[in-house]
Design a protein around this motif. Structure first.
Motif, PDB file in Angstrom:
ATOM      1  N   SER A  33       0.836  -1.212   0.000  1.00 27.00           N
ATOM      2  CA  SER A  33       0.000   0.000   0.000  1.00 27.00           C
ATOM      3  C   SER A  33       0.862   1.251   0.000  1.00 27.00           C
ATOM      4  CB  SER A  33      -0.918  -0.003   1.232  1.00 27.00           C
ATOM      5  OG  SER A  33      -1.806  -1.096   1.204  1.00 27.00           O
ATOM      6  N   GLY A  34       1.920   1.254   0.821  1.00 27.24           N
ATOM      7  CA  GLY A  34       2.839   2.394   0.832  1.00 27.24           C
ATOM      8  C   GLY A  34       3.563   2.554  -0.490  1.00 27.24           C
ATOM      9  N   LEU A  35       3.897   1.419  -1.108  1.00 30.77           N
ATOM     10  CA  LEU A  35       4.560   1.467  -2.412  1.00 30.77           C
ATOM     11  C   LEU A  35       3.603   2.007  -3.477  1.00 30.77           C
ATOM     12  CD1 LEU A  35       7.165   0.762  -3.929  1.00 30.77           C
ATOM     13  CD2 LEU A  35       6.216  -1.512  -4.349  1.00 30.77           C
ATOM     14  N   ALA A  36       2.329   1.573  -3.410  1.00 29.20           N
ATOM     15  CA  ALA A  36       1.336   2.049  -4.385  1.00 29.20           C
ATOM     16  C   ALA A  36       1.131   3.547  -4.267  1.00 29.20           C
ATOM     17  CB  ALA A  36       0.011   1.316  -4.175  1.00 29.20           C
ATOM     18  N   LYS A  37       1.025   4.040  -3.023  1.00 34.26           N
ATOM     19  CA  LYS A  37       0.836   5.487  -2.834  1.00 34.26           C
ATOM     20  C   LYS A  37       2.091   6.251  -3.228  1.00 34.26           C
ATOM     21  CE  LYS A  37      -0.836   8.952   0.427  1.00 34.26           C
ATOM     22  NZ  LYS A  37      -1.695   9.521  -0.610  1.00 34.26           N
ATOM     23  N   GLY A  38       3.246   5.685  -2.924  1.00 34.14           N
ATOM     24  CA  GLY A  38       4.489   6.329  -3.295  1.00 34.14           C
ATOM     25  C   GLY A  38       4.661   6.432  -4.802  1.00 34.14           C
ATOM     26  N   LEU A  39       4.333   5.352  -5.511  1.00 40.89           N
ATOM     27  CA  LEU A  39       4.419   5.366  -6.969  1.00 40.89           C
ATOM     28  C   LEU A  39       3.398   6.325  -7.570  1.00 40.89           C
ATOM     29  CD1 LEU A  39       4.956   1.562  -7.685  1.00 40.89           C
ATOM     30  CD2 LEU A  39       6.549   3.408  -8.231  1.00 40.89           C
ATOM     31  N   SER A  40       2.212   6.387  -6.949  1.00 41.37           N
ATOM     32  CA  SER A  40       1.186   7.314  -7.422  1.00 41.37           C
ATOM     33  C   SER A  40       1.675   8.752  -7.311  1.00 41.37           C
ATOM     34  CB  SER A  40      -0.095   7.128  -6.599  1.00 41.37           C
ATOM     35  OG  SER A  40      -1.040   8.133  -6.894  1.00 41.37           O
ATOM     36  N   SER A  41       2.285   9.095  -6.173  1.00 42.80           N
ATOM     37  CA  SER A  41       2.803  10.456  -5.989  1.00 42.80           C
ATOM     38  C   SER A  41       3.959  10.732  -6.932  1.00 42.80           C
ATOM     39  CB  SER A  41       3.249  10.651  -4.538  1.00 42.80           C
ATOM     40  OG  SER A  41       2.164  10.524  -3.656  1.00 42.80           O
ATOM     41  N   ASP A  42       4.840   9.735  -7.101  1.00 42.86           N
ATOM     42  CA  ASP A  42       6.000   9.925  -7.961  1.00 42.86           C
ATOM     43  C   ASP A  42       5.581  10.108  -9.423  1.00 42.86           C
ATOM     44  OD1 ASP A  42       8.971   9.876  -8.110  1.00 42.86           O
ATOM     45  OD2 ASP A  42       8.616   8.169  -9.438  1.00 42.86           O
ATOM     46  N   GLY A 237       0.932   5.103 -17.996  1.00 38.99           N
ATOM     47  CA  GLY A 237       1.304   4.084 -17.025  1.00 38.99           C
ATOM     48  C   GLY A 237       0.638   4.214 -15.665  1.00 38.99           C
ATOM     49  N   TYR A 238      -0.027   5.360 -15.387  1.00 38.05           N
ATOM     50  CA  TYR A 238      -0.589   5.574 -14.044  1.00 38.05           C
ATOM     51  C   TYR A 238      -1.667   4.545 -13.711  1.00 38.05           C
ATOM     52  CZ  TYR A 238      -2.814   7.914 -10.078  1.00 38.05           C
ATOM     53  OH  TYR A 238      -3.352   8.200  -8.837  1.00 38.05           O
ATOM     54  N   GLN A 239      -2.650   4.391 -14.575  1.00 31.69           N
ATOM     55  CA  GLN A 239      -3.776   3.500 -14.305  1.00 31.69           C
ATOM     56  C   GLN A 239      -3.316   2.049 -14.235  1.00 31.69           C
ATOM     57  OE1 GLN A 239      -7.040   4.115 -16.980  1.00 31.69           O
ATOM     58  NE2 GLN A 239      -8.486   2.981 -15.741  1.00 31.69           N
ATOM     59  N   GLU A 240      -2.429   1.644 -15.153  1.00 35.90           N
ATOM     60  CA  GLU A 240      -1.956   0.263 -15.179  1.00 35.90           C
ATOM     61  C   GLU A 240      -1.133  -0.056 -13.926  1.00 35.90           C
ATOM     62  OE1 GLU A 240      -2.794   1.743 -19.214  1.00 35.90           O
ATOM     63  OE2 GLU A 240      -1.573   2.482 -17.546  1.00 35.90           O
ATOM     64  N   GLU A 241      -0.310   0.877 -13.536  1.00 38.66           N
ATOM     65  CA  GLU A 241       0.542   0.705 -12.357  1.00 38.66           C
ATOM     66  C   GLU A 241      -0.298   0.573 -11.089  1.00 38.66           C
ATOM     67  OE1 GLU A 241       4.446   3.068 -11.994  1.00 38.66           O
ATOM     68  OE2 GLU A 241       2.981   4.180 -10.804  1.00 38.66           O
ATOM     69  N   GLN A 242      -1.233   1.503 -10.893  1.00 33.92           N
ATOM     70  CA  GLN A 242      -2.070   1.473  -9.700  1.00 33.92           C
ATOM     71  C   GLN A 242      -3.031   0.285  -9.701  1.00 33.92           C
ATOM     72  OE1 GLN A 242      -1.873   3.691  -6.920  1.00 33.92           O
ATOM     73  NE2 GLN A 242       0.061   3.977  -8.002  1.00 33.92           N
ATOM     74  N   GLY A 243      -3.553  -0.076 -10.889  1.00 33.60           N
ATOM     75  CA  GLY A 243      -4.469  -1.213 -10.988  1.00 33.60           C
ATOM     76  C   GLY A 243      -3.804  -2.504 -10.566  1.00 33.60           C
ATOM     77  N   SER A 244      -2.572  -2.723 -10.983  1.00 32.09           N
ATOM     78  CA  SER A 244      -1.838  -3.942 -10.626  1.00 32.09           C
ATOM     79  C   SER A 244      -1.601  -4.021  -9.124  1.00 32.09           C
ATOM     80  CB  SER A 244      -0.501  -3.988 -11.371  1.00 32.09           C
ATOM     81  OG  SER A 244      -0.696  -4.001 -12.763  1.00 32.09           O
ATOM     82  N   LEU A 245      -1.187  -2.903  -8.532  1.00 28.51           N
ATOM     83  CA  LEU A 245      -0.898  -2.897  -7.100  1.00 28.51           C
ATOM     84  C   LEU A 245      -2.174  -3.047  -6.273  1.00 28.51           C
ATOM     85  CD1 LEU A 245       1.803  -0.082  -7.071  1.00 28.51           C
ATOM     86  CD2 LEU A 245       2.175  -2.499  -6.606  1.00 28.51           C
TER      87      LEU A 245
END
Length: 366
Positions: A33-42, A237-245
């Motif tokens: 969850s922290g990684l998903a939020k971190g990637l979302s912010s990044d 890549g935002y939607q695909e990245e967050q969807g996978s996580l």
């Protein structure tokens, strides 16, 4: 709770193993969850933090901000339906630059905006540029890891222009690249626009109501109006990245429910005779149900406390370059979900206890 604590004391190893598995699962959920939020912010923090409700883009841009192109004439058409104070043009361009004295190439994103308007970033170090300064920019503080400092110079590889960094922002990134803010004077210079040629923007950000946003989309030809969530999904890549996580996190919650359900059901089967005796001496089904739920919740709470401490400990030693962001609201949300999942996982055991026949259970015990 008395019965639950007595049983914990009697079967320490059994409940220790259950708790250990819960700690590992909770830790994995919190870390992902922290990684998903971190990637979302990044990937999109510059858009997430932007003081705008809607974005006007070119209709054919497929919700991609950097694909859109809007002219000054189009901006004036938009301002007929929304006040100029609530309409802010924005230029976006992916770029590569080198710092002075080095040949190392660094990726970044240029954001051009009215630095006195609603899209102006917050400067945490140095000073803000104004709309008339030349060869000056404000950069995201993450570029310090590449050796950039206040007063340092960078050279844009596409235009050949050199800029001086006079200030740093914090948490401003787009498409996993740090954002460099500039004024429109420098935006025109980067694109080598002559004075008599119209400037082109990518987006017009709106701070307005839904009705006015819909009116603009209806009245201004060739544009589409999207909200912030749609703009985020349009970032490559935002939607695909967050969807996978998010799918990984959902499966981890399902696994946690099954693990708890199986462990406690097996332990309930092993204790059917004891439950039967308790029922025979007058224990109500509700009392036994509260005993099981107390056990589940107590194990879950202890496991969560340990896993939260473990996750923050691991986050503390992670390198700054790793996008990880475990906020208190995120921790509370995950913890609440875990408690709900734990109770759901205990329902099978509760059903089995409710169906226990005291006489039959005592007969088997005899």
């Amino acid at each position: 709770m008395f019965l639950a604590l007595r049983e914990f004391k009697h079967a320490k190893l059994r409940y220790f193993l259950v708790g250990l598995i819960m700690v590992l699962i909770a830790f994995l959920v919190l870390f992902v969850s922290g990684l998903a939020k971190g990637l979302s912010s990044d990937n999109a923090s510059a858009i997430q933090k932007m003081n705008a409700d809607y974005f006007v883009i070119q209709k054919e841009a497929d919700n991609r901000l950097n694909r859109s192109l809007l002219s000054e004439d189009k901006l004036r058409d938009i301002e007929k339906f929304a006040a100029s104070q609530s309409t802010a043009p924005l230029g976006i361009q992916m770029t590569t630059f080198t710092k002075k004295g080095s040949s190392k190439q660094i990726d970044a994103t240029f954001f051009a905006a009215n630095v006195n308007g609603v899209l102006a970033p917050d400067v945490v170090e140095g000073r803000m540029i104004n709309n008339h300064t030349t060869n000056e920019v404000v950069a995201d503080h993450s570029l310090k890891e590449d050796g950039l400092k206040l007063g340092g110079h960078i050279k844009d590889q596409f235009s050949g222009k050199t800029f001086k960094i006079v200030g740093f922002t914090k948490g401003e990134s787009f498409s996993h690249a740090p954002v460099i803010h500039m004024n429109f004077k420098e935006w025109a210079a980067v694109h080598n626009l002559p004075a008599d040629k119209q400037m082109l923007f990518n987006v017009a950000a709106l701070k307005t109501s839904k009705d006015k946003a819909q009116l603009i989309e209806k009245k201004v030809p060739g544009v589409a109006v999207i909200d912030k969530s749609q703009a985020l999904k349009g970032i490559p890549g935002y939607q695909e990245e967050q969807g996978s996580l998010m799918m990984m996190i959902a499966f981890l919650f399902v696994i946690a429910a099954f693990v708890l359900a199986v462990f406690f059901y097996v332990m309930t089967i092993q204790k059917i005779n004891q439950f039967g005796v308790l029922k025979a001496i007058g224990a109500k089904t509700g009392y036994l149900a509260r005993h099981i739920i107390s056990q589940v919740l107590l194990i879950t709470v202890i496991s969560l406390v340990i896993s939260i401490a473990l996750t923050y400990g691991v986050a503390f030693v992670l390198p700054n370059s790793m996008p990880f962001d475990l906020t208190p609201p995120l921790v509370l949300g995950c913890s609440g979900m875990f408690l709900v999942v734990s109770v759901i996982g205990s329902l099978l055991s509760l059903y089995r206890v409710a169906k226990i026949d005291a006489i039959e259970a005592i007969g088997r015990a005899a």
